[in-house]
Design a protein around this motif. Structure first.
Motif, PDB file in Angstrom:
ATOM      1  N   TRP A  86       0.858  -1.195   0.000  1.00 37.01           N
ATOM      2  CA  TRP A  86       0.000   0.000   0.000  1.00 37.01           C
ATOM      3  C   TRP A  86       0.886   1.234   0.000  1.00 37.01           C
ATOM      4  N   THR A  87       0.490   2.204  -0.796  1.00 37.03           N
ATOM      5  CA  THR A  87       1.211   3.471  -0.861  1.00 37.03           C
ATOM      6  C   THR A  87       0.256   4.597  -0.503  1.00 37.03           C
ATOM      7  N   ALA A  88       0.711   5.525   0.296  1.00 33.09           N
ATOM      8  CA  ALA A  88      -0.144   6.623   0.738  1.00 33.09           C
ATOM      9  C   ALA A  88      -0.569   7.492  -0.442  1.00 33.09           C
ATOM     10  N   PRO A  89      -1.810   7.967  -0.451  1.00 31.91           N
ATOM     11  CA  PRO A  89      -2.258   8.872  -1.508  1.00 31.91           C
ATOM     12  C   PRO A  89      -1.561  10.218  -1.395  1.00 31.91           C
ATOM     13  N   ALA A  90      -1.654  11.025  -2.432  1.00 33.16           N
ATOM     14  CA  ALA A  90      -0.990  12.327  -2.437  1.00 33.16           C
ATOM     15  C   ALA A  90      -1.604  13.282  -1.429  1.00 33.16           C
ATOM     16  N   THR A  91      -2.916  13.172  -1.245  1.00 31.23           N
ATOM     17  CA  THR A  91      -3.613  14.024  -0.293  1.00 31.23           C
ATOM     18  C   THR A  91      -4.657  13.202   0.451  1.00 31.23           C
ATOM     19  N   GLY A  92      -5.180  13.774   1.522  1.00 34.41           N
ATOM     20  CA  GLY A  92      -6.234  13.092   2.261  1.00 34.41           C
ATOM     21  C   GLY A  92      -5.840  12.816   3.698  1.00 34.41           C
ATOM     22  N   PRO A  93      -6.754  12.256   4.485  1.00 33.69           N
ATOM     23  CA  PRO A  93      -6.515  12.065   5.921  1.00 33.69           C
ATOM     24  C   PRO A  93      -5.425  11.053   6.256  1.00 33.69           C
ATOM     25  N   ASN A  94      -5.085  10.186   5.283  1.00 36.87           N
ATOM     26  CA  ASN A  94      -4.056   9.167   5.520  1.00 36.87           C
ATOM     27  C   ASN A  94      -2.888   9.297   4.550  1.00 36.87           C
ATOM     28  N   SER A  95      -2.542  10.530   4.204  1.00 36.54           N
ATOM     29  CA  SER A  95      -1.524  10.767   3.170  1.00 36.54           C
ATOM     30  C   SER A  95      -0.123  11.050   3.708  1.00 36.54           C
ATOM     31  N   LYS A  96       0.009  11.301   4.999  1.00 32.56           N
ATOM     32  CA  LYS A  96       1.305  11.692   5.553  1.00 32.56           C
ATOM     33  C   LYS A  96       1.670  10.831   6.765  1.00 32.56           C
ATOM     34  N   ASN A  97       2.978  10.718   7.007  1.00 32.50           N
ATOM     35  CA  ASN A  97       3.490  10.095   8.247  1.00 32.50           C
ATOM     36  C   ASN A  97       2.857   8.729   8.533  1.00 32.50           C
ATOM     37  N   VAL A  98       3.082   7.793   7.629  1.00 26.66           N
ATOM     38  CA  VAL A  98       2.543   6.435   7.801  1.00 26.66           C
ATOM     39  C   VAL A  98       3.435   5.692   8.794  1.00 26.66           C
TER      40      VAL A  98
END
Length: 338
Positions: free
Chosen positions: A75-87
């Motif tokens: 899984w790769t984080a989307p560019a934007t959205g609530p789950n896009s940063k600091n996984v």
């Protein structure tokens, strides 16, 4: 999640360097990797750690050979959205016949947006198949900073446990629990079962995080967590014990050990050990802890953290005895059955 078998004596081979080289391994297991997690199924181990913008899994039949297992991005984080940063801190669990992957992520660089999320995969092998986003998991009445989600399976019910804050202005990280309706939805509101109360939980910042479940052969439940800020060398492991047949949603049924159970070992060049997981040896006879630590003082929460593992035993009262973090590059006997 593991159920483990009791023992009361420490394995001398774990601490003796005079052993055959082909029967040993050395820590660290990899050059880097914070928040390590391991789960066993069908003869294989699946390893994960924080990937910042992606979630990857390594699959191996022998934990001592983890470095030879390829990291496969699932899984790769989307560019934007609530789950896009600091996984952060992904964990893989097999529940109700499917794989579920719990992870922490945020909407921006502001860590106040960090929340827990869930992915689902109905395939037999989590390295394959399709991962479906099930969304955010949490208490809508406590929708504040939430990280490090894990699952307790207990008395035919599932409980979600995580580290969070009581409000949008709180700076104290506490441990919360809620019963689960299903693997991606909570059935009850959150209940606080721990907050920093001892000095060893308050270095740098008052923190309880990284909760992980451990069970002994009698089925007694322990919750091992990380305490103090990871930016300090005082980052360590603490432990809660659930009373026999206790109610996980009843805070009084949890008892905290007054001292940390795993701490920095300066003489062994191990600093800030924490955010751990547990697994059994391949033959099911030994209990192992996996954790991250820094090789030098003052390295904080950065990329110097690497995964290490070592065997642990049990005290006569049924509580785990983790010993002290062993020196990296020191020969350790491989898990039995490898």
């Amino acid at each position: 999640m593991v159920s483990v078998s009791c023992g009361t004596s420490r394995d001398a081979a774990v601490t003796s360097p005079v052993i055959r080289k082909d029967s040993t391994f050395t820590n660290p297991l990899l050059d880097g990797g914070a928040d390590p997690w391991v789960i066993q199924k069908d003869g294989f181990y699946y390893y994960m750690s924080t990937g910042v913008s992606r979630i990857f899994i390594r699959k191996t039949a022998a934990m001592s050979e983890l470095k030879n297992a390829a990291a496969v991005t699932v899984w790769t984080a989307p560019a934007t959205g609530p789950n896009s940063k600091n996984v952060w801190a992904p964990e893989l669990h097999y529940l109700q016949g499917k794989w579920y992957l719990y992870y922490t992520a945020g909407a921006t660089g502001n860590l106040a947006t960090q929340r827990c999320f869930v992915l689902e995969n109905s395939g037999a092998d989590p390295m394959q198949g399709i991962w479906t986003e099930k969304g955010k998991i949490g208490d809508p009445n406590g929708d504040f900073f939430s990280i490090d989600g894990t699952v307790l399976e207990y008395h035919h019910k599932n409980y979600f446990i995580w580290s969070g804050q009581i409000s949008g202005t709180d700076i104290t990280q506490r441990l919360y629990i809620a019963e689960m309706e299903n693997p991606w939805t909570l059935k009850t509101g959150r209940v606080q079962i721990s907050m920093p109360q001892y000095d060893w939980e308050k270095n740098g910042q008052p923190v309880n995080e990284g909760p992980e479940i451990l069970k002994n052969a009698a089925g007694q439940v322990f919750l091992v967590f990380s305490a103090s800020s990871c930016g300090t060398d005082n980052y360590s492991l603490g432990m809660l014990r659930l009373k026999e047949d206790g109610d996980p949603l009843h805070p009084a049924d949890w008892t905290k050990s007054p001292e940390p159970v795993f701490t920095t070992q300066v003489t062994n060049n191990v600093y800030a050990p924490g955010h751990n997981g547990f697994f059994m040896s391949k033959d099911g006879k030994e209990n192992w802890i996996i954790y991250h630590a820094n090789p030098q003082k003052g390295q904080g929460c950065g990329g110097a953290r690497s995964p290490r593992m070592q065997r642990f035993t049990w005290k006569p009262d049924g509580t785990p005895d983790f010993g002290v973090p062993l020196n990296p590059y020191y020969p350790i006997t491989k898990p039995s059955g490898e």
